[in-house]
Scaffold this motif. Sequence first.
Motif, PDB file in Angstrom:
ATOM      1  N   ILE B   9      30.683  63.271  72.329  1.00  0.00           N
ATOM      2  CA  ILE B   9      31.372  61.981  72.222  1.00  0.00           C
ATOM      3  C   ILE B   9      30.452  60.852  72.677  1.00  0.00           C
ATOM      4  O   ILE B   9      30.284  59.852  71.980  1.00  0.00           O
ATOM      5  CB  ILE B   9      32.679  62.016  73.032  1.00  0.00           C
ATOM      6  N   THR B  51      36.995  55.246  64.526  1.00  0.00           N
ATOM      7  CA  THR B  51      37.214  56.396  65.394  1.00  0.00           C
ATOM      8  C   THR B  51      37.027  57.683  64.604  1.00  0.00           C
ATOM      9  O   THR B  51      37.512  57.805  63.493  1.00  0.00           O
ATOM     10  CB  THR B  51      38.637  56.368  65.970  1.00  0.00           C
ATOM     11  N   ASP B  69      47.136  66.760  68.940  1.00  0.00           N
ATOM     12  CA  ASP B  69      46.936  65.731  69.946  1.00  0.00           C
ATOM     13  C   ASP B  69      45.620  65.914  70.676  1.00  0.00           C
ATOM     14  O   ASP B  69      45.588  66.111  71.878  1.00  0.00           O
ATOM     15  CB  ASP B  69      48.102  65.765  70.932  1.00  0.00           C
ATOM     16  N   SER B  70      44.541  65.863  69.945  1.00  0.00           N
ATOM     17  CA  SER B  70      43.253  66.072  70.578  1.00  0.00           C
ATOM     18  C   SER B  70      42.705  64.753  71.109  1.00  0.00           C
ATOM     19  O   SER B  70      43.208  63.684  70.792  1.00  0.00           O
ATOM     20  CB  SER B  70      42.298  66.684  69.571  1.00  0.00           C
ATOM     21  N   ALA B  71      41.670  64.866  71.914  1.00  0.00           N
ATOM     22  CA  ALA B  71      41.117  63.690  72.568  1.00  0.00           C
ATOM     23  C   ALA B  71      40.374  62.793  71.595  1.00  0.00           C
ATOM     24  O   ALA B  71      40.100  61.655  71.889  1.00  0.00           O
ATOM     25  CB  ALA B  71      40.174  64.121  73.680  1.00  0.00           C
ATOM     26  N   GLY B  72      40.054  63.316  70.422  1.00  0.00           N
ATOM     27  CA  GLY B  72      39.208  62.557  69.502  1.00  0.00           C
ATOM     28  C   GLY B  72      37.782  63.002  69.678  1.00  0.00           C
ATOM     29  O   GLY B  72      37.456  63.728  70.603  1.00  0.00           O
ATOM     30  N   ALA B  73      36.931  62.610  68.761  1.00  0.00           N
ATOM     31  CA  ALA B  73      35.563  63.115  68.807  1.00  0.00           C
ATOM     32  C   ALA B  73      34.545  61.996  68.756  1.00  0.00           C
ATOM     33  O   ALA B  73      33.475  62.150  68.202  1.00  0.00           O
ATOM     34  CB  ALA B  73      35.331  64.102  67.677  1.00  0.00           C
ATOM     35  N   GLY B  74      34.890  60.854  69.315  1.00  0.00           N
ATOM     36  CA  GLY B  74      33.912  59.786  69.400  1.00  0.00           C
ATOM     37  C   GLY B  74      34.060  58.726  68.337  1.00  0.00           C
ATOM     38  O   GLY B  74      35.129  58.518  67.789  1.00  0.00           O
TER      39      GLY B  74
END
Lengths: 135, 147
Positions: B9, B51, B69-74
């Motif tokens: 990230i 995003t 519901d993941s944190a996202g990848a940067g």
Amino acid sequence: MSISFDKALGISEQALKFRAQRAEVLANNIANADTPNFKARDLDFSTVLKEQSAKTSGSGFEIERTNDRHIDADTMAVADPALMYRISTQPSLDQNTVDSQIEQSNYAQNSVDFQASFTLLNSKFKGLISALRGD
Amino acid sequence: MSLASVFNIAGTGMSAQTTRLNTVASNIANAETVSSSIDKTYRARHPVFATMLQNAQGGDSGSLFSDSDSAGAGVQVSGVVEDQSNLEARYEPSSPSANKDGYVYYPNVNVVEEMADMISASRSFQTNADIMNTAKTMMQKVLTLGQ
């Protein structure tokens, strides 16, 4: 006699996992500090703790029944309440809600909490080792 | 492991900020590049950040939470757009690039804006580098488990 690591380590392992996960979420916020329309998110420790302890005790999700005729819904899945959106303190032109200072301080705090959880976990391992050695 | 994805990230953040710094450098370098026609004049370039979602990358890393519901990848640079605002026409008949009416066109680069952008990009880069460093310390700490 067998040693159950889950029982021996307790919640420390999950706590460490939570800190790592939160580090990821906060890092993502900071990486997206300049992305238009990005909404900052964070994990709430108490919500995750409640969820995890419910999982380990096996009770899962339950609705409160205040009347005999209510149908219980204990098999209903929780739609992950832990990851929440941060409420911004200042409006921004591009609808981005990341406040770099808040994220950075949260990240630093999370990192210290991680070390604390780690120290606890490590001391449990040390206890197990000294029990096995017996000296 | 999710600490490893902190590296990814922060890496995407640093690479996006580098792209931004690149466009700033290009804009400032070409701030005075005059041309005789509107079509050939340099236009300010700006990166568009978007995003990056974890699902797009594929693969779940043993998260405590549900897949959706993941944190996202940067962050990713979804493109570089050219500024379509008006160019500045100046009357400079002595310039070799002047057109037949004696006008030259200057790029629509706002140097002050670019400098502010540069500072913002370099600060964001630093922050992402710090994040990476802290994650490294956390990982090294984990490696000492049981010692």
